[in-house]
Design an enzyme around this catalytic site. Structure first.
Site, short mmCIF file in Angstrom:
data_model
loop_
_atom_site.label_atom_id
_atom_site.label_comp_id
_atom_site.label_asym_id
_atom_site.label_seq_id
_atom_site.Cartn_x
_atom_site.Cartn_y
_atom_site.Cartn_z
N GLN A 67 0.82 -1.22 0.00
CA GLN A 67 0.00 0.00 0.00
C GLN A 67 0.86 1.27 0.00
OE1 GLN A 67 -2.63 0.51 3.36
NE2 GLN A 67 -1.21 -0.39 4.81
N TYR A 94 7.57 -8.29 15.89
CA TYR A 94 7.56 -7.34 14.76
C TYR A 94 8.25 -6.04 15.16
CZ TYR A 94 5.57 -3.79 11.61
OH TYR A 94 5.40 -2.74 10.73
N1 NAP Z 1 0.73 -0.99 7.76
C1 NAP Z 1 0.91 -0.24 8.84
O1 NAP Z 1 -0.03 0.05 9.60
C2 NAP Z 1 2.27 0.31 9.16
C3 NAP Z 1 2.43 1.12 10.29
C4 NAP Z 1 3.69 1.64 10.58
C5 NAP Z 1 4.77 1.35 9.75
N2 NAP Z 1 4.59 0.54 8.67
C6 NAP Z 1 5.76 0.25 7.81
O2 NAP Z 1 5.54 0.89 6.56
C7 NAP Z 1 6.16 0.13 5.52
C8 NAP Z 1 5.14 -0.16 4.41
O3 NAP Z 1 4.09 -0.94 4.97
P1 NAP Z 1 2.75 -1.24 4.16
O4 NAP Z 1 1.62 -0.96 5.05
O5 NAP Z 1 2.81 -0.61 2.79
O6 NAP Z 1 2.89 -2.82 4.01
P2 NAP Z 1 2.29 -3.81 2.91
O7 NAP Z 1 1.10 -3.21 2.25
O8 NAP Z 1 2.18 -5.13 3.60
O9 NAP Z 1 3.46 -3.85 1.84
C9 NAP Z 1 4.67 -4.49 2.09
C10 NAP Z 1 5.17 -5.01 0.77
O10 NAP Z 1 6.41 -5.68 1.00
C11 NAP Z 1 6.38 -6.88 0.25
N3 NAP Z 1 7.28 -7.85 0.83
C12 NAP Z 1 7.07 -8.68 1.90
N4 NAP Z 1 8.14 -9.45 2.08
C13 NAP Z 1 9.04 -9.11 1.12
C14 NAP Z 1 10.34 -9.56 0.79
N5 NAP Z 1 10.94 -10.55 1.47
N6 NAP Z 1 10.97 -8.98 -0.26
C15 NAP Z 1 10.38 -8.01 -0.98
N7 NAP Z 1 9.14 -7.55 -0.73
C16 NAP Z 1 8.49 -8.09 0.34
C17 NAP Z 1 4.95 -7.35 0.27
O11 NAP Z 1 4.71 -8.22 -0.81
P3 NAP Z 1 3.71 -9.48 -0.62
O12 NAP Z 1 2.44 -8.92 -0.10
O13 NAP Z 1 3.64 -10.04 -2.00
O14 NAP Z 1 4.41 -10.38 0.36
C18 NAP Z 1 4.21 -6.02 0.12
O15 NAP Z 1 4.04 -5.68 -1.23
C19 NAP Z 1 6.74 -1.11 6.21
O16 NAP Z 1 8.09 -0.86 6.52
C20 NAP Z 1 5.94 -1.20 7.50
O17 NAP Z 1 6.66 -1.88 8.51
C21 NAP Z 1 3.37 0.04 8.35
#
Ligand code: NAP
Length: 288
Positions: A25, A132
């Site tokens: 996302q 995590y």
């Molecule tokens: N979501 C939240 O509420 C939140 C809050 C605070 C901080 N964050 C941080 O913000 C960042 C973005 O999060 P997001 O919400 O955009 O997460 P997301 O929607 O889950 O996106 C993460 C992406 O990383 C990919 N991924 C997972 N394992 C991987 C690997 N080994 N190699 C390459 N790609 C990989 C996933 O692909 P697949 O789905 O195909 O595995 C997915 O496309 C992350 O660092 C997260 O920790 C998120």
């Protein structure tokens, strides 16, 4: 030989920008925000599993900037597979840092234990409660001294797995949903975060940790009610405790992030982010 590319960032439209996790996302929102760059390379999980070192081609990619949005984000899943979460969030971040380019790494409010009752600022001591949170904190170190480490919170957007999309689905199916009312945070719209990241990078602000989250704060139950209200959905919210929900990973009860740094990007209020997200979802529906 030391690589000095990481010490300065190129601005303007002629830089070469790499986005990891481009299918997620935040990755998608960053892709939209940086779309006008003349040379944007977007890599999904299938293109590069970051738990493996970069290929020679990537290492020689000559990137001016890397936006590292790939991550293990399954907070509960990390409790049963902490090594898997670390391979991606620590090892993977190290592999991205090894490209030697200026880098934005993303981290989380879950590095804090939530015992404070006023906003967490960058100088507060982390104390993660979950596997995590621990992996994300080690990932901050793995990003290295040349990175902007952007800690953000409760992300949502029009694609992927997130609370807004889950509530819209459940609200359409049920008369009532049970939602946790004893965790407080800043629901942050990925479009607003992506814009703030571009401001941070283009202004070449000092590297290090930055707290970048939506204005205002609320509980998950408050957020659910706002989603139903702004989404025009008739569904009641039953306020429950974290204990009643019984998820495997502990979460901080209070995780409001604010910045104490000069010239930190200020994001709109979370409610404004919600409206922007719902408008984007409506546009996507129309386009189908
Ligand atoms: N979501 C939240 O509420 C939140 C809050 C605070 C901080 N964050 C941080 O913000 C960042 C973005 O999060 P997001 O919400 O955009 O997460 P997301 O929607 O889950 O996106 C993460 C992406 O990383 C990919 N991924 C997972 N394992 C991987 C690997 N080994 N190699 C390459 N790609 C990989 C996933 O692909 P697949 O789905 O195909 O595995 C997915 O496309 C992350 O660092 C997260 O920790 C998120």
């Amino acid at each position: 030989m030391a690589d000095h590319r990481a010490d300065s960032v190129r601005t303007g439209r002629d830089r070469r920008v790499l986005i990891t996790g481009a299918g997620g996302q935040l990755g998608r929102a960053l892709g939209a925000e940086f779309a006008a760059e003349s040379d944007l390379v977007t890599l999904s999980h299938e293109d590069w599993d970051v738990s493996f070192p970069p290929s020679d081609k990537l290492s020689q990619g000559g990137f001016d900037l890397v936006l590292h949005a790939a991550a293990w984000t399954d907070v509960d899943g990390a409790e049963s597979d902490p090594q898997g979460a670390s391979a991606v969030n620590v090892g993977g971040t190290g592999h991205v840092a090894a490209l030697g380019a200026p880098m934005v790494a993303f981290s989380t409010d879950y590095v804090f234990d939530g015992r404070k009752r006023e906003p967490y600022v960058e100088s507060d001591a982390p104390n993660p409660l979950s596997a995590y949170g621990r992996a994300k904190l080690l990932g901050e170190a793995a990003a290295g001294p040349h990175a902007w480490v952007v800690r953000t919170s409760w992300l949502f957007g029009p694609t992927g797995h997130n609370f807004v999309r889950t509530m819209l689905r459940l609200g359409a199916e049920r008369d009532e949903v049970s939602v946790v009312d004893d965790q407080r945070g800043c629901p942050t719209y990925v479009g607003h975060l992506a814009l703030a990241v571009r401001e941070l990078v283009d202004a070449d602000r000092p590297r290090g940790v930055w707290h970048v989250a939506a204005g205002g704060d609320c509980t998950w139950a408050d957020f659910a009610e706002a989603i139903f209200e702004d989404g025009g959905i008739e569904c009641r919210v039953r306020r429950i405790s974290t204990g009643e929900l019984g998820r495997p990973a502990p979460r901080p009860p209070y995780a409001v992030l604010r910045s104490e740094r000069a010239a930190a990007p200020l994001l709109p209020h979370w409610r404004e982010g919600l409206r922007a997200c719902l408008a984007e979802l409506a546009d996507l529906d129309e386009a189908l």
